[in-house]
Design an enzyme around this catalytic site. Structure first.
Site, PDB file in Angstrom:
ATOM      1  N   GLU A 149     -41.476  11.025 -40.075  1.00  0.00           N
ATOM      2  CA  GLU A 149     -42.363  11.202 -38.928  1.00  0.00           C
ATOM      3  C   GLU A 149     -41.509  11.107 -37.681  1.00  0.00           C
ATOM      4  OE1 GLU A 149     -45.748   9.043 -36.202  1.00  0.00           O
ATOM      5  OE2 GLU A 149     -44.464   7.905 -37.540  1.00  0.00           O
ATOM      6  N   ASP A 174     -41.429   6.054 -41.191  1.00  0.00           N
ATOM      7  CA  ASP A 174     -42.234   5.930 -39.977  1.00  0.00           C
ATOM      8  C   ASP A 174     -41.379   6.061 -38.717  1.00  0.00           C
ATOM      9  OD1 ASP A 174     -44.686   5.031 -38.481  1.00  0.00           O
ATOM     10  OD2 ASP A 174     -43.324   3.384 -37.963  1.00  0.00           O
TER      11      ASP A 174
END
Length: 611
Positions: free
Chosen positions: A295, A258
């Site tokens: 990401e 993330d």
């Protein structure tokens, strides 16, 4: 250095914790019996002790300086929540995936889901009966939003504070293993979302153990992880061991990292480079490939460049620019980060290269942004029309199905699934789910709850959305976000579901579509007409498709084809509840055609000559 509780042999467990801050550390067993056992300090401020014939269902804390009782930072299970004692987990499990063959990123069709809202009761076990439907859709990889223990029972998962523990309300360690075992038996890979850029605020006791955080940098969610300051070697070890933990104990196939733009490391060797190196070593020892997917909003190709060429060696990366280009063309929104998008040329460039901003000036950021992704293989880029962030970070959590027409939904599905990249769907997208996906929490601290409420309002400011956002703490906000699985059985929902199945089947079976490849393609665009045309090929087949982002029908003469082509899919056909097609079943080069508004068409032919 292994940390947490580690089984040695014959009922013997080692307890290990990194804790340079306290002067003494003891193991405090609280159930099924009570006992305090002093731990020994070993090298680099680790504390250890070994227990023989450890009884089952042991719950424990670490006692710091004979004063503070704290859960294990590397706890594998928190059955009483983030503030309760840690629980020893016996990781023996009757795995039935010995013959599992991992799926390469190039072959993945990914489906992102949130465990708590995917079913009525929000557990791993409740997902299992739906696996056959997902398999039938064509899904072969599930991306699971974070399952690391978070406070309460309602959360997206990015407020986790026990990175090694599986959320108790989802089914804990055994439930997660049972779920993954069933997925592998059905040929479905598991991608787990992990958060290495921050920890949540409630139940975060790492500061009592040592300098896990640094005040040199700030993330939007709190203090940054200490990856490059004093003691950072052991902090890095904590998170690298966490990655291996999910691969070793849970048979997870890939990790989605993330928001790596909030992983700050100015050291000689970036944490991500070390992480990819260690995962590669583990893969080699296990005789199979484990993947890392990042990401990032940096548009930095260095993330996926191999380490020998001074990149980080991450296997894949999300491409937000693809989403932003598509979303603005479909909705007309132009606020917040959408300010930088809205032209057909943006979408066309993303179809060609991936990143739209590869060094150009960004009006939203007020600076030049990104570098080129021309040389990044398509099999390393993940694209989507929707995901948890892009829906859930809207004030009202609206999906595309609420924002655009049915024809536009089909258009969105086509450009994602026919693109030369790895496609990702968000749960419910395949049948046009219209329930929102809102932001929700279940904190216990009143001051923190108010901070979350105010923080959400501030986030929405740049988009200038009007009204009051739903209360993240209200259980009703969470309940509204649950998908309505049975909607897929009728009306336009059923038609759209069959449309997605058809597209995924074509992607997998048509030789010109089945392998992600940017180089074997040509993209053309017409800004005024809002048309994108693309031609893709392999050794034996060619495909040609036209995407019309204009709300009205458009007359064009396709410029990037030669010879005769056969129509195999038209989103405007009445079989797909469209208005009816104007397009011929057989298309010849130089022929003028009329394509319906917000529709796309796919033509195919066997390759006749070298390109």
């Amino acid at each position: 250095m292994k940390i947490g509780t580690n089984y040695i042999r014959n009922g013997q467990y080692e307890f290990a914790v990194w804790a340079p801050s306290p002067g003494t550390v003891s193991l405090k067993i609280v159930s099924p019996y009570k006992k305090v056992i002093p731990m020994c300090r070993v090298h680099r401020e680790y504390w250890k002790t070994t227990i023989d014939d450890l009884a089952q269902n042991i719950s424990y804390y670490y006692r710091l300086d004979d004063v503070k009782d704290r859960p294990d930072p590397a706890s594998h299970y928190q059955p009483e929540g983030v503030h309760g004692p840690s629980h020893v987990v016996n990781h023996s499990f009757n795995w039935e995936d010995d013959h599992w063959k991992d799926i390469s990123l190039a072959d993945m069709v990914i489906y992102e889901l949130h465990v708590g809202t995917f079913t009525q009761n929000g557990t791993f076990d409740e997902i299992i009966p739906r696996l056959d439907e997902l398999k039938n859709l064509g899904i072969n990889a599930l991306e699971i939003m974070p399952v690391a223990q978070f406070p309460g029972e309602r959360n997206w998962g990015y407020d986790g504070v026990h990175p090694y523990a599986v959320q108790n309300s989802y089914g804990g360690p055994t439930g997660f293993k049972r779920f993954i075992n069933e997925c592998h038996k059905k040929g479905i890979a598991i991608i787990l979302d992990v958060v290495y850029n921050h920890l949540g605020p409630e139940g975060n006791y790492l500061r009592d153990f040592g300098p896990y955080f640094t005040d040199k940098y700030k993330t939007p969610w709190g203090d940054a992880i200490n990856f490059d300051d004093t003691h950072s070697h052991e902090v890095r070890n904590f998170f690298i061991e966490n990655a291996i933990h999910w691969f070793r104990h849970y048979h997870v196939d890939a990790l989605r990292l993330d928001a790596i733009h909030a992983i700050f490391d100015m050291g000689e060797k970036h944490f991500l480079s070390e992480l990819s190196e260690r995962v590669e070593e583990f893969s080699q020892k296990q005789g199979r490939k484990y993947h890392l997917i990042a990401e990032s909003d940096l548009n930095d190709s260095r993330i996926v460049i191999p380490r020998e060429f001074l990149g980080y060696g991450i296997d894949g990366i999300w491409c937000d620019d693809f989403h932003h280009s598509l979303h603005t063309l479909l909705t007309g929104e132009n606020r917040g980060y959408y300010l930088d998008f809205g032209k057909v040329a943006h979408m066309a460039k993303s179809m060609k290269e991936g990143f739209v901003y590869s060094g150009e000036y960004s009006e939203f950021r007020k600076k030049n942004h990104g570098n080129s992704s021309k040389d990044v293989p398509a099999k390393q880029m993940v694209v989507f029309s929707q995901n948890h962030d892009q829906i859930g970070n809207r004030m009202l959590g609206e999906r595309l199905s609420v924002l655009v027409s049915f024809e536009a939904l089909k258009l969105a599905s086509g450009i994602v699934l026919l693109s030369p990249y790895i496609p990702l769907l968000f749960m419910g997208e395949e049948y046009g789910e219209n329930a929102p996906f809102l932001y929700f929490v279940s904190h216990s601290d009143c001051a923190l709850i108010e901070m979350v409420r105010e923080g959400r309002k501030k986030e929405f400011g740049e988009f200038k959305w009007q009204g009051e956002p739903p209360d993240p703490q209200d259980a009703e906000t969470f309940l509204k976000s649950k998908i309505n699985w049975n909607k897929r059985m009728g009306g336009n929902h059923k038609v759209l579901l069959n449309f997605y199945k058809n597209l995924i089947t074509l992607r997998k079976t048509n030789p010109a579509l089945s392998y992600p490849d940017k180089k074997s393609s040509i993209v053309d665009s017409l800004e005024r007409e809002k048309i994108i045309s693309m031609r893709r090929w392999n050794v034996s087949h060619e495909v040609f498709f036209i995407f019309n982002f204009n709300c009205s029908e458009v007359k064009i003469v396709p410029s990037i084809i030669e010879g005769k082509w056969n129509k195999i899919l038209d989103s405007s056909e009445k079989i797909w509840n469209g208005p009816g097609s104007f397009l011929p079943d057989e298309l010849n080069s130089g022929e003028e055609i009329i394509i319906r508004g917000q529709s796309f068409v796919l033509y195919n032919r066997k390759k006749l000559c070298a390109v």
